[in-house]
Design a protein around this motif. Structure first.
Motif, PDB file in Angstrom:
ATOM      1  N   VAL A 315       0.940  -1.239   0.133  1.00  0.00           N
ATOM      2  CA  VAL A 315      -0.087   0.168   0.111  1.00  0.00           C
ATOM      3  C   VAL A 315       1.003   1.180   0.033  1.00  0.00           C
ATOM      4  O   VAL A 315       1.481   1.444   0.925  1.00  0.00           O
ATOM      5  CB  VAL A 315      -0.993   0.159   1.534  1.00  0.00           C
ATOM      6  N   ASP A 316       1.058   1.823  -0.988  1.00  0.00           N
ATOM      7  CA  ASP A 316       1.782   3.102  -1.094  1.00  0.00           C
ATOM      8  C   ASP A 316       1.484   4.282  -0.571  1.00  0.00           C
ATOM      9  O   ASP A 316       2.153   5.253   0.065  1.00  0.00           O
ATOM     10  CB  ASP A 316       1.904   3.311  -2.717  1.00  0.00           C
ATOM     11  N   ASP A 317       0.023   4.511  -0.168  1.00  0.00           N
ATOM     12  CA  ASP A 317      -0.248   5.647   0.359  1.00  0.00           C
ATOM     13  C   ASP A 317      -1.516   5.038   1.259  1.00  0.00           C
ATOM     14  O   ASP A 317      -2.835   5.129   0.830  1.00  0.00           O
ATOM     15  CB  ASP A 317      -0.846   6.656  -0.752  1.00  0.00           C
ATOM     16  N   PRO A 318      -1.121   4.804   2.645  1.00  0.00           N
ATOM     17  CA  PRO A 318      -2.055   4.291   3.512  1.00  0.00           C
ATOM     18  C   PRO A 318      -3.353   5.308   3.847  1.00  0.00           C
ATOM     19  O   PRO A 318      -4.392   4.833   3.793  1.00  0.00           O
ATOM     20  CB  PRO A 318      -1.471   3.927   4.790  1.00  0.00           C
ATOM     21  N   GLY A 319      -2.904   6.508   3.826  1.00  0.00           N
ATOM     22  CA  GLY A 319      -3.914   7.545   3.856  1.00  0.00           C
ATOM     23  C   GLY A 319      -5.155   7.384   2.556  1.00  0.00           C
ATOM     24  O   GLY A 319      -6.149   7.753   3.014  1.00  0.00           O
ATOM     25  N   GLU A 320      -4.555   7.527   1.359  1.00  0.00           N
ATOM     26  CA  GLU A 320      -5.483   7.592   0.298  1.00  0.00           C
ATOM     27  C   GLU A 320      -6.288   6.377   0.426  1.00  0.00           C
ATOM     28  O   GLU A 320      -7.263   6.404   0.264  1.00  0.00           O
ATOM     29  CB  GLU A 320      -4.694   7.652  -0.806  1.00  0.00           C
ATOM     30  N   ALA A 321      -5.740   5.132   0.834  1.00  0.00           N
ATOM     31  CA  ALA A 321      -6.484   3.727   0.920  1.00  0.00           C
ATOM     32  C   ALA A 321      -7.184   3.730   2.002  1.00  0.00           C
ATOM     33  O   ALA A 321      -8.425   3.414   1.892  1.00  0.00           O
ATOM     34  CB  ALA A 321      -5.451   2.550   1.016  1.00  0.00           C
TER      35      ALA A 321
END
Length: 419
Positions: A315-321
């Motif tokens: 998961v490259d961007d946990p915030g976006e996910a």
């Protein structure tokens, strides 16, 4: 070094096998590659804080998983229900849906698909099966999301019989698929692990990776990476099946266990813990087309709310996910362990590839081979992939070594067979 039995692997299966064998009067040496016991369970602090989280296996159902229930009762380990899930959210066909995973017009198609799964489909991949059935997008994404979460793999790599078994355990409703993840250890999996380790009766050696296992007919010799070895009358090999290819077996593995070792199972789930703000209590989400195939609120702690997500790739961007499930939420910190890159796991829990069940591969793996028995949640005949499966498999492995061999098979060692 010599012993009656050598156990390779210090997870729940290895510890249970060691305990049962020691209780029968056998001397046992247990070898674990890591510098800790527990295998693919790991209760440790979150991101350097004082809060502990489960980086590996955590959830279960005592009602559905009697082997684990017996161990919990035996050692008096405290169990707690998972947080109440008051808001089910589904992400299907590109939309967030509350309470129901499909639009009303597509609900009958999902119900028909669930019934067809219980009836027993052929051993195809989940993706091929859903395409053949011709499901609408939301119903397809619901089943693909559950498959990806519960298997840790892409639906194209998973036998539809895995999904069928999961559906058969429920009551036919979408939310019932989560019934087997209703409880957890109140003080972490380490509570049961430590009790087992103290009671296993074995000579436990950590930081002892095994590189070779030789079944010489009368004796098994297990060689350790540092050059040491253990000679024993029999061995329990209780390591994840995706690591078997890193061990040199003589004679070579064949049959079902040989095929699984060569092909490897596709489970590669990534369990990501997030310290968040703005995530509502009671949230549980399942879906497809987003990094997190599962997301749930676990507990409030100082500084925010701990949330856990499961993905099938980094998961490259946990915030976006996270915002796919909770718009406006924010990630304050995250933590994970890469079980796929971990040399002593090389994947997460076992899931069957298409064709493995129909061809008898899974049914073949647990039998005794000469003086070697394989154990672990990956090869368990019951509760595969769960801690309960590891426990049941450890018990079964010990039983196979302690019972007399059938006439015509390899002659048993007098110290291994029961009189």
């Amino acid at each position: 070094m010599t012993a009656d039995i050598v156990v390779v692997g210090g997870g729940f299966a290895g510890l249970v096998a060691a305990r049962e064998l020691s209780a029968d009067g056998r001397s046992v040496v247990l070898l674990e590659a890591r510098d800790r016991l527990g295998g693919r369970t790991w209760w440790r602090p979150f991101a350097g804080s004082d809060e502990h989280v489960e980086l590996g296996g955590a959830w279960f159902s005592l009602a559905r998983q009697p082997p684990l229930a017996r161990e919990v009762e035996r050692y008096g380990v405290a169990v707690a229900p998972v947080p109440e899930r008051t808001s089910w959210v589904w992400r299907t066909s590109g939309a967030i849906r509350v309470n129901d995973p499909t639009p009303a017009a597509e609900a009958p198609a999902l119900s028909d698909a669930l019934a067809a799964l219980v009836a027993g489909p052929r051993d195809a991949s989940v993706r091929d099966w859903t395409e053949a059935v011709g499901l609408p997008a939301s119903a397809r994404d619901f089943l693909h999301g559950w498959t990806a979460f519960m298997s840790g793999a892409d639906p194209a790599e998973v036998s539809v019989l895995e999904l069928a078994a999961l559906v058969a355990e429920g009551d036919g409703t979408p939310a019932s698929l989560a019934d087997e993840i209703g409880e957890c250890f109140a003080s972490g999996s380490a509570a049961l692990l430590d009790a087992l380790a103290a009671d296993c009766g074995a000579d436990v050696r950590t930081s002892a990776p095994v590189v070779r296992v030789v079944d010489g007919g009368d004796t098994v010799v297990v060689e350790i990476e540092d050059g040491g070895q253990v000679a024993a009358e029999a061995a329990v090999v209780a390591v994840p099946v995706n690591t078997l290819s890193s061990i040199d077996f003589e004679p070579p593995l064949e049959g079902g266990i040989g095929r699984i070792a060569a092909e490897g199972h596709p489970g590669r789930s990534r369990k990501v813990w997030l310290l968040t703000e703005g995530v509502p209590d009671g949230l549980a989400g399942v879906g497809f087309g987003t990094p997190f195939k599962w997301l749930s609120t676990e507990r409030r702690v100082e500084g925010g709310t701990l949330v856990v997500g499961f993905a099938n790739r980094p998961v490259d961007d946990p915030g976006e996910a996270l915002r796919d499930w909770a718009p406006g939420a924010r990630v304050l910190a995250s933590d994970t362990h890469d079980w796929i890159a971990d040399p002593w796991s090389r994947g997460t829990w076992m899931t069957s590839r298409p064709g493995w069940n129909a061809s008898g591969v899974r049914a073949d793996v647990a039998r005794r081979r000469g003086r070697i028995v394989f154990a672990g949640s990956d090869v368990s005949e019951r509760h595969g992939g769960w801690i309960a499966g590891a426990i049941a498999s450890g018990e079964a492995a010990a039983t196979r070594l302690l019972e007399p061999r059938p006439r015509g098979s390899d002659p048993p060692s007098p110290r291994v067979a029961r009189p």
